[in-house]
Design a protein around this motif. Structure first.
Motif, PDB file in Angstrom:
ATOM      1  N   LYS A 179      12.780  16.457  13.403  1.00  0.00           N
ATOM      2  CA  LYS A 179      12.774  16.763  14.824  1.00  0.00           C
ATOM      3  C   LYS A 179      11.675  15.942  15.494  1.00  0.00           C
ATOM      4  O   LYS A 179      10.769  15.442  14.840  1.00  0.00           O
ATOM      5  N   GLN A 180      11.765  15.863  16.787  1.00  0.00           N
ATOM      6  CA  GLN A 180      10.808  15.031  17.506  1.00  0.00           C
ATOM      7  C   GLN A 180       9.385  15.541  17.324  1.00  0.00           C
ATOM      8  O   GLN A 180       8.440  14.765  17.222  1.00  0.00           O
ATOM      9  N   LYS A 181       9.244  16.848  17.261  1.00  0.00           N
ATOM     10  CA  LYS A 181       7.895  17.425  17.128  1.00  0.00           C
ATOM     11  C   LYS A 181       7.324  17.207  15.733  1.00  0.00           C
ATOM     12  O   LYS A 181       6.112  17.294  15.540  1.00  0.00           O
ATOM     13  N   ASP A 182       8.227  16.927  14.732  1.00  0.00           N
ATOM     14  CA  ASP A 182       7.742  16.703  13.365  1.00  0.00           C
ATOM     15  C   ASP A 182       7.169  15.304  13.172  1.00  0.00           C
ATOM     16  O   ASP A 182       6.470  15.067  12.190  1.00  0.00           O
TER      17      ASP A 182
ATOM     18  N   LEU B 102       4.777  12.424  13.429  1.00  0.00           N
ATOM     19  CA  LEU B 102       3.364  12.223  13.739  1.00  0.00           C
ATOM     20  C   LEU B 102       3.059  10.724  13.681  1.00  0.00           C
ATOM     21  O   LEU B 102       3.885   9.902  13.278  1.00  0.00           O
TER      22      LEU B 102
ATOM     23  N   THR C  44       3.867  12.863   8.011  1.00  0.00           N
ATOM     24  CA  THR C  44       5.177  13.283   8.505  1.00  0.00           C
ATOM     25  C   THR C  44       6.136  13.525   7.354  1.00  0.00           C
ATOM     26  O   THR C  44       6.853  14.538   7.321  1.00  0.00           O
TER      27      THR C  44
ATOM     28  N   ASN D 262       5.324  16.841   5.566  1.00  0.00           N
ATOM     29  CA  ASN D 262       5.762  18.031   6.299  1.00  0.00           C
ATOM     30  C   ASN D 262       7.266  18.217   6.215  1.00  0.00           C
ATOM     31  O   ASN D 262       7.760  19.340   6.026  1.00  0.00           O
TER      32      ASN D 262
END
Length: 1829
Positions: free
Chosen positions: A715-718, A720, A726, A729
């Motif tokens: 996702k875009q929020k994931d 970094l 990244t 995570n």
């Protein structure tokens, strides 16, 4: 995620199968924990219930996604297991025709049983210098990796090639050695690489044989060490052999053959040199006919024998030794035919004078009696005495076979020793690469001692392989700092201990061999007692007591004990050996000499020599009186020692593994037998490698690759900034079990199956996204479709309703029109009927009235005609009566008158009879006679008149009679006509009645005819209408045909134009080929010339510094660089002088073969040059013959011109003399006779006279020029003048001036006559003198021709003498002769120059005298001018301009300043400063201005010296700094400018068209430098080729990363899971090359070339060459990289090509031809993107890919690989369709483009507009010693 969760519906699995080993199936429902059955559906559509193992509950293997199938590296597969490996190999082999696949560090090679075009030199060049993972799997990639690691790590390497018989081991090893020989080259130019390759045919002939599995099976193992020096050139090689199969010499199974050399000998038996060997066909010898099939299909043994002999010669085995070897081999064949006969049960004999034995003894040079005796007896020695014991027939046969095997084994060892001696190098070996070609694991129905040794060796190799793989895995984990956990892998050390340890199988076998009564059965019992219950790897068969089973790493093998002891002891009777040692044959004695100085495997060796182990172990017997343990070693013991030595060598090197697989047992091409393949995969350790990899973390991704591939799962929020974090995570969210992956420093490690799970998640998400996109798109499409349908329905309704309304209105109009039509039609019908009736009535009346009138007229006519007839008849009858009456009256009158005349006559007769009467009558008779005479005359006249009248009357009467007769006839005819008329009248009356009757019928018919006519008229009108329509159609067809004809004519014109263009293109190609050939020869010649100079300098250095060492340099170069590294030797030698630390190493002596090779090459080049020169001479002779014919034709025409010109010349000379006289008279009159006031300056007379004087002077000059021109023309055309000594031709010029007619004074006429006489005398004297001079010139020319003939003969003699000299002396002699000739010519020219100088000085003196006289005359005239006249004369103002120095565009220098000029202007000049600050081409202009001055001075030595120094200086600069682009570009530009200057100022009209008048004045005047122009052109070609090589070296590293690997369009191409041999990432990191890098480099190249002032046409050629290199390298890599052949990569390539095209447009280089060189690459990219399913697609591909060859198209289609699941592979049927469509195309079978090809360069003439006199020399160049002239 648990593994069981992957077993969902539609998941695909592998299940065992008896036929196919593994079969694919698909789950029909999800698997749940505890299920015992799986619902499956096979690929053929059948459903199956698959039961799981109730004990292990082991689920079937999962199948990899389709995008992973066909991977280059098996370790890239997500699921690593046996079915995945087998399926991947099958897909690559069958579908893609790829025989090589990586499996971690192992290269798996499947034998295709077919010749493939993948081993050419172009493929070698493509793999050279590449990383192993960057190209598709290949044996060359393994060889390149070994070569690179040897150079980089300075560690020895080994390539271990193993596999079954027939799997292709020997071929793979051969190709590996060929790669090393091609890439590294030879250090001493002594063809070492050729010798290494030449050892293959020798070893194959004596060590290979046909078996049931392979036609060329190696029956021995060999390890070849290829030695390299410090520069990593091949310097030598060494071969070790293992376990030769000696039993094959005396026994072959059915359908097998003995060693090839025996059949080659028999096939060559007819050769003269083999007559003494007494050979016959192979079927006549026992040893060559045991298999029953002595012939191999497709193999010519006679040709193979020729190849073997050539290889022996190349390796230094001379003819005498070769014949000795063949003699021994023939002896072995004859020995096999020796037969024994039983004498009793325990003894046998040989028949006396047995032919085979006699031949054997003769060939071997031994005693027949001794050999016959010891073949049937043996010697037994006891402690006290010695016994001779006869042996049985069976024992004698075995002894004979043992002797044959022993002789062959010793011969084999001798040949191997000689091969090694030939490959041995005196240079010190720095490193080596070993190639091990050894037998693979073998298991047959009956396995004996040979299979036991082979499998023992494979156990050792497998152990070494496992340890190496384990070590690499451990190093990878430690490097990435991943926690290391021990991996359980199969350790075969227990099996090795079972074989080689104390009391092992080999130890017990040796012990049994030492027992006096040892046997195979007792040895078997010892094995059972020792190992049966103690070792789990040893078993005993149930039904045999003479066999045992060993559990090897690959399989269980049962060995039969029979023959083990005999083969291990290898017994040969000592007495037979003694007989052979006593032979008279030297080579045979040499084979059996005791090796006193034999080295043990651990003994010290000479430096530079690797240990040598004997091939096949010798049968060594103890010498009499000496019992050495060394000579009692068994075969097994020696094999164990040599194997141990091999393992020590391999452990000391870096190994590389090649596993060869045999796809089927029937040698069918590209046929895959899964059962046989699995057996070999298990046996060769490939599956063990897979198991070791799968036990750890087999899948490895870099963080960047993982991020690029699985970004869709984030996702875009994931996302970094730190991509590593990244990935951490995301993985924690996606995979809950942290043991399934590990994070390393640069990579993420995954357990087996995790990548497949991630791929499933990625595919599911992409599928969901696709479904959403499809849903939205489909809804949008349906809405658009509905709106379109609604709009269409409304439109249709509107048009239908309008149509209906129009139809109704049309109906109403038609109804009204029908009523009107009916009305008029009915009226018309009635009117027509009335008209017809009226016309009929009138017609009938007219006919009746006419009939009545005709009847009355006929009656009147008949009456009138009857009256006329009656009148004529009555007149005729009256005339007839009248004529009858007249006729009767006339008749009566005649009758009466006749009667009266008769009476008168009678009376007269009576009177005449009387005399008296006569007398009376005579009286007056004379008068009467006269009267009567007159009367008679009158009467005659009357008679004549009457006669004429009578004639007239008769004619009149006859005419009247004829007229009357014709009238009578006419009347008769009239009467007849009257009768006929009467008859006709009656008939006419009858006809009238008949006509009346017919009239009535005609009237009735008329009506019917009129009706028919109306009907016919209507039909005719219809027919006419139809005909008109047909005519219209015909006209349209005619127009169409005309259009077709025009189109066909146009097409024919286009085709003719196209054919002409193709023919022109073909001629241009031929011209380019010829030009390229010449430029390649020029390059080769310059390379050899430089090499020759380098060697001479090296020899000089060696003479001066004999102890100088050799400096080592790095050698990571490859074959594509070695071709151009010939100029580095001098630099290295110079550096070696400056490095005292290397002086300790002695330079190896130079091999004399180098000079022989150079001399041979120079001779070839000279011959080729001579042939080209001969062709040129022939063409010139043809041109001269044509020219001579034309001149011959023009000579006659020129004769008249010559006469006219001679007359004109004489006339001009006479006029010149007259003008001179007049000039003198004028001067005299001016100085002497004229009065001062008349001759004073300013006076009118003076002005007139001065004007006349000036005009006369000008005319005199003009006449002089004309005379000179005529003289030059006469001299040039002297061939047309025929001199005649006996005849003086004097042309009398008749001068009739017009002034003579005006002369009235006789004195003037006399004076004119005198003047003409004097003129004639003068002309005659001039003509005589001129004739004399012409005669002298002709004599001089004849003498010159004679001297030229003598010179030509002398040159031919010198040439013949030179051809007999060696090449070096020939060059020196030719140079000496050329110098002598030029010196003589120079002296002649100097003499001519001196004469011309004298003439010039004389003319100058005369000119000064004349000028002085004129000056004195003017001074005298000025003194006579009075002051008043001066005052009265107006004075004009005169401008006095400042006189500037006029430069001539020349530079003067002294002879001693020439080296300084070359040094400052060429050798030490920095191109960058000159290019930026000064005008382009300044050095060229300066050099040319110096040449001009030397030409002006007419100093040929100065010109020659300057040009030679310039050319040599440029060569030195390029040799020193030739790898610098700016230097090469700068001097290419200046060389071309210098060449253009020599052309522009040569004085030739073709080059002077664009010159200014001032530039034409600067042309060279004394020398023709055309030969130097050719030398400069050749130099420019060399510089251009060097520039291209520099550009190639700069661009080469950028092309593949930028054009293929870099992702220019981000996100288009997905990254596939990588294998162990990772490729370069497509994501640009720091330091990687992108397309911008290439464009920046191209901009740099272009700007530098423009700064240097390079010709625009030359820049275009350079750019075209650069783009060709880019296209060729990119396409070659594309054809050798399966991962690059995808749809997305095709888009990337096309985008990159469009960027390059945009660069061409920006630089205005689209017409340079560079775009066309990229056409193959463009078409390959299009091929990757087009549809590849139907026949239409195949047709489109065939029409599109015109620049690609058939092999390239098929290769791209085979390599096409889907990156995503939505793409499809290319079917085999589609590829076959393409091949069928392209089979008629005639193109090159070569797969790769020639990236080294250089287009032939041309230098179009480009004149300069720079004025030479305006060029300023900057002080920074240090050329102050040059002076502008």
């Amino acid at each position: 995620m648990a593994a069981s969760e992957l077993y969902t519906k539609y998941a695909r699995v592998w299940i065992p199968d008896a036929e196919e080993v593994w079969k694919s199936a698909e789950l029909l429902k999800d698997y749940k924990a505890g299920d015992v059955w799986l619902k499956l559906r096979l690929e053929d559509g059948t459903d199956l219930d698959y039961q799981l193992d109730p004990k292990t509950k082991q689920l079937p293997h999962l199948r990899n996604p389709d995008i992973l199938v066909g991977e280059n590296d098996l370790t890239a597969l997500s699921y690593l297991h046996e079915p995945a490996v087998l399926h991947n190999l099958k897909v690559r082999f069958i579908d893609s025709k790829l025989i090589y696949t990586y499996c971690g560090i192992v290269l798996v090679a499947i034998n295709p049983y077919e010749q493939l075009p993948i081993y050419g030199e172009d493929i070698i060049n493509a793999y050279s210098g590449q990383n192993m993972g960057d190209m598709d799997p290949h044996i060359f990639a393994v060889a390149e990796e070994a070569y690179k690691q040897m150079a980089r790590d300075e560690r020895n390497q080994s390539i271990i090639v193993s596999g079954e018989s027939g799997a292709g081991k020997t071929v793979s090893a051969k190709y590996a050695m060929r790669y090393f020989a091609t890439v590294s080259g030879s250090a001493s130019e002594a063809n070492v690489e050729e010798k290494v390759l030449a050892s293959n045919p020798i070893m194959e002939s004596i060590g290979n044989a046909k078996t049931t599995r392979n036609d060329n099976s190696s029956r021995f193992g060999k390890y070849i060490e290829i030695g390299f020096d410090k520069k990593y050139h091949i310097i030598g090689a060494n071969m070790r052999t293992y376990l030769l199969e000696k039993s094959r010499v005396v026994f072959q199974a059915e359908e097998e053959r003995n060693y090839h050399i025996f059949y080659q000998l028999c096939a060559s038996a007819s050769l003269p040199e083999f007559k003494t060997l007494k050979l016959v066909t192979a079927s006549k010898f026992r040893y060559t006919n045991l298999g029953g099939n002595p012939v191999i299909d497709g193999v010519d043994d006679a040709k193979e024998m020729l190849t073997t002999r050539q290889a022996c010669t190349l390796l230094g085995i001379n003819e005498s030794y070769q014949m000795g070897v063949f003699r021994i081999l023939a002896g072995i064949l004859h020995l096999g035919n020796v037969e024994f006969k039983d004498r009793d049960a325990d003894s046998c004999i040989i028949p006396p004078n047995h032919d085979p034995l006699c031949i054997f003894c003769d060939l071997m040079g031994v005693s027949y009696e001794d050999m016959a005796h010891w073949l049937c007896h043996r010697k037994l020695a006891t402690a006290t005495e010695t016994y001779i014991k006869p042996i049985s027939r069976l024992q004698a046969t075995n002894a004979r076979d043992a002797l044959a095997k022993h002789i062959y084994a010793n011969l084999f060892n001798w040949i191997v020793d000689n091969v090694n001696r030939a490959l041995h190098s005196t240079m010190k070996q720095h490193s080596f690469i070993g190639v091990l070609d050894i037998y693979g694991f073998e298991t047959f129905e009956i396995n004996s001692f040979e299979q036991f040794c082979i499998n023992y060796a494979n156990e050792k190799l497998q152990q070494q392989f496992n340890m190496h793989v384990f070590k690499l895995e451990q190093e990878e984990y430690m490097k990435e700092e991943i926690p290391w956990t021990l991996i359980d892998f199969y350790d075969n050390q227990p099996c090795i201990n079972l074989i080689e340890a104390k009391l092992g199988v080999l130890d017990l076998l040796d012990e049994e061999c030492r027992m006096p009564k040892g046997s195979d059965s007792t040895w078997a019992q010892k094995l059972y007692n020792t190992h049966l219950k103690k070792s789990a790897l040893f078993e005993k068969p149930r039904l045999s007591n003479k066999a045992f089973i060993i559990k090897h790493f690959a399989d269980k093998v049962e060995y039969q004990c029979d023959g083990f002891l005999e083969k291990n002891k290898d017994t040969v009777f000592e007495e037979q050996i003694a007989v052979l040692k006593a032979s008279r044959f030297d080579l045979l004695r040499e084979l059996f000499q005791d090796d006193i100085h034999a080295l043990s495997p651990t003994s010290s060796l000479p430096p530079g020599r690797t240990p040598l182990s004997r091939a096949g172990i010798k049968s060594i017997k103890s010498r009499p009186g000496q019992a050495s343990n060394e000579h009692k070693k068994t075969v097994g013991h020696q094999f164990r020692n040599s194997l141990q030595l091999l393992m020590e060598t391999l452990n000391a090197t870096t190994p590389h593994y090649v596993r060869c697989i045999k796809p089927n047992d029937f040698k069918y091409p590209f046929t895959f037998d899964a059962k046989r393949a699995v057996q070999q995969l298990r046996a060769c350790g490939v599956l063990e490698t897979i198991r070791i990899s799968a036990a750890g973390f087999p899948s490895r991704w870099t963080y960047q690759e993982f991020f690029s591939r699985y970004r869709v799962l984030m996702k875009q929020k994931d996302i970094l900034i730190d991509k590593k974090e990244t990935c951490r995570n995301v993985l924690e969210k996606l995979i809950k079990d942290h043991d399934k992956y590990q994070f390393g420093k640069t990579k993420i490690f995954f357990r087996a199956g995790q990548v497949a799970y991630l791929e499933k998640l990625r595919a599911d998400k992409l599928r969901a996204a696709c479904i959403r996109i499809q849903k939205t798109i489909r809804g949008w499409l349906m809405r658009k479709k509905y709106l379109r349908m609604q709009k269409a329905a409304i439109t249709i309704q509107r048009y239908v309703r309008g149509y209906q309304a129009r139809c109704y209105a049309q109906f109403l109009r038609r109804t009204r029109a029908a009523v009107i039509i009916q009305k008029f039609q009915r009226m018309y019908v009635v009117r027509q009927r009335y008209k017809r009736m009226q016309a009929a009535a009138i017609h009938i009346q007219a006919h009746w009235r006419g009939y009545s009138a005709k009847k009355r007229y006929n009656a009147m006519l008949c009456e009138h005609k009857a009256t006329i007839i009656q009148k004529h008849v009555r007149g005729w009858l009256s005339r007839c009566w009248f004529r009858r009456v007249i006729t009767a009256i006339i008749y009566l009158q005649c009758c009466y008158r006749r009667m009266m005349a008769k009476r008168e006559l009678k009376k007269l007769k009576i009177e005449a009879r009387s005399v008296e009467h006569y007398k009376k009558l005579n009286i007056g008779m004379e008068n009467k006679i006269l009267q009567l005479q007159c009367k008679i005359n009158d009467q005659n006249k009357e008679n004549k008149n009457l006669l004429e009248k009578l004639i007239n009357l008769e004619t009149t009467y006859s005419a009247e009679r004829e007229r009357l007769r014709s009238d009578v006839e006419r009347l008769r005819m009239t009467e007849e006509e009257g009768k006929n008329a009467i008859n006709r009248i009656t008939s006419l009356l009858e006809e009238i009645a008949q006509l009346r009757r017919e009239l009535e019928s005609t009237q009735t018919e008329k009506k019917s005819i009129e009706e028919t006519a109306d009907r016919y008229k209507r039909e005719t009108e219809l027919l006419v209408t139809e005909l008109k329509e047909q005519n219209t159609l015909l006209k349209s067809e005619k127009d169409e045909l005309n259009q077709r004809l025009q189109q066909q004519a146009k097409e024919m014109t286009e085709s003719l134009t196209k054919e002409a263009a193709e023919e022109k293109k073909q001629l241009e190609c031929e011209l380019n080929d010829e030009r390229s050939r010449y430029q390649n020869l020029l390059t080769e010649f310059s390379r050899l010339e430089e090499r020759y100079d380098d060697i001479k300098e090296e020899m000089t250095l060696m003479v001066n510094l004999p102890k100088a060492g050799q400096r080592r340099r790095d050698s990571t170069h490859s074959s594509n660089e070695s071709e151009y590294t010939f100029s580095s030797e001098i630099t290295e030698a110079e550096e070696s002088m400056l490095r005292p630390e290397d002086a300790s190493e002695k330079k190896a002596p130079l091999d004399m073969s180098l000079f022989l090779k150079l001399q041979k090459r120079v001779t070839e080049l000279e011959q080729e040059k001579q042939s080209l020169q001969d062709e040129l001479d022939k063409k010139e002779e043809q041109a001269q013959r044509i020219k001579a014919k034309e001149e011959d034709f023009n000579v006659r025409a020129r004769g008249a011109e010559l006469e006219y010109e001679s007359l004109k010349r004489q006339e001009l000379e006479s006029e010149n003399k007259k003008l001179k006289n007049e000039l003198n008279e004028l001067r005299k009159s001016l100085t002497e006779k004229a009065a001062p006031e008349v001759t004073a300056p300013g006076a009118p007379a003076y002005k007139v006279l001065m004007e006349q004087l000036n005009s006369v002077s000008e005319e005199l000059d003009v006449r002089k020029e004309e005379v000179l021109i005529l003289r030059s023309q006469l001299v040039s055309q002297k061939e047309a003048i025929r001199t005649k000594d006996d005849k003086n031709i004097m042309t009398e010029t008749v001068v009739v001036p017009e002034d003579v007619k005006k002369m009235k004074d006789r004195e003037e006429i006399a004076q004119a006559y005198v003047g003409l006489k004097e003129t004639n005398r003068l002309l005659e004297s001039q003509f005589q003198s001129q004739k004399k001079s012409y005669d002298n010139e002709v004599e001089a020319l004849r003498g010159e021709i004679q001297s030229l003939k003598e010179e030509n003969n002398r040159q031919q003699q010198l040439l013949a003498q030179n051809l007999q000299l060696p090449p070096e002396a020939r060059i020196e002699a030719s140079l000496q002769h050329e110098i002598t000739r030029l010196t003589n010519e120079n002296l002649d020219l100097m003499e001519q120059l001196e004469k011309q100088d004298k003439t010039v000085r004389k003319l100058k003196k005369q000119l000064k005298v004349f000028a002085k006289k004129i000056g004195e005359l003017e001074v005298g005239q000025m003194e006579n001018i009075s002051p008043g006249q001066i005052i009265d004369e107006p004075i004009r103002p005169v401008n006095i301009p400042r006189k500037e120095k006029d430069f001539q565009g020349m530079l003067e220098y002294k002879k001693e300043d020439e080296p300084k000029l070359v040094k400052n202007l060429i050798l030490e000049l920095k191109p960058r400063g000159v290019a930026v600050n000064l005008i382009p081409g300044l050095p060229a202009y300066i050099l040319f201005m110096c040449v001009r001055h030397a030409d002006y001075l007419n100093d040929d030595q100065k010109v020659r010296s300057l040009l030679t120094s310039t050319i040599n200086g440029i060569k030195k600069v390029l040799k020193k700094r030739g790898d610098d682009f700016e230097t090469a570009s700068f001097w290419l530009s200046n060389t071309c400018r210098f060449l253009h200057c020599l052309k522009q100022y040569s004085g030739e009209e073709a080059f002077m068209k664009h010159n200014t008048p001032r530039q034409n004045e600067h042309c060279l005047t004394n020398f023709d430098l055309a030969e130097y122009r050719q030398v400069l052109s050749d130099l420019a070609i060399q510089i251009y080729q060097q520039l291209v090589r520099v550009l190639e070296n700069l661009l080469q590293p950028m092309i593949v990363p930028a054009m293929l690997e870099h992702e220019t369009i981000q996100g288009v191409s997905g990254v596939k899971p990588p294998g162990l041999r990772k490729r370069t990432s497509s994501v640009a990191d720091e330091g990687t090359y992108t397309l911008d890098s290439i464009i920046r480099q191209l901009n740099t190249f272009h700007s530098i070339q423009c700064q240097h002032g390079m010709d625009p046409e030359l820049i275009k050629q350079v750019v075209k060459q650069l783009f060709y290199i880019v296209g060729a390298v990119t396409l070659n890599n594309l054809l050798l990289r399966k991962d690059m052949c995808s749809w997305s990569k095709g888009m990337q390539i096309r985008y990159n090509v469009s960027q390059l095209e945009e660069w061409l447009r920006d630089k205005n280089l689209m017409n340079s031809g560079a775009k066309e060189t990229l056409e193959p690459l463009i078409q390959a990219a299009q091929l990757l993107q087009v549809k590849k399913k139907t026949d239409e697609d195949a047709e489109a591909i065939c029409s599109m890919c015109t620049a690609l060859t058939t092999a390239q198209i098929v290769k791209v289609l085979n390599l096409y690989t889907p990156v995503n699941e939505f793409e499809e592979r290319v079917s085999i049927g589609f590829i076959r369709t393409i091949q069928i469509r392209l089979r008629d195309r005639k193109d090159s079978p070569q797969l790769l483009m020639d990236a080294k090809h250089i287009f032939p360069v041309t230098f179009p003439f480009n004149p300069s507009s720079v004025a030479l006199e305006t060029i300023q020399i900057p002080s920074s160049l240090g050329l102050g010693f040059l002076t502008r002239v």
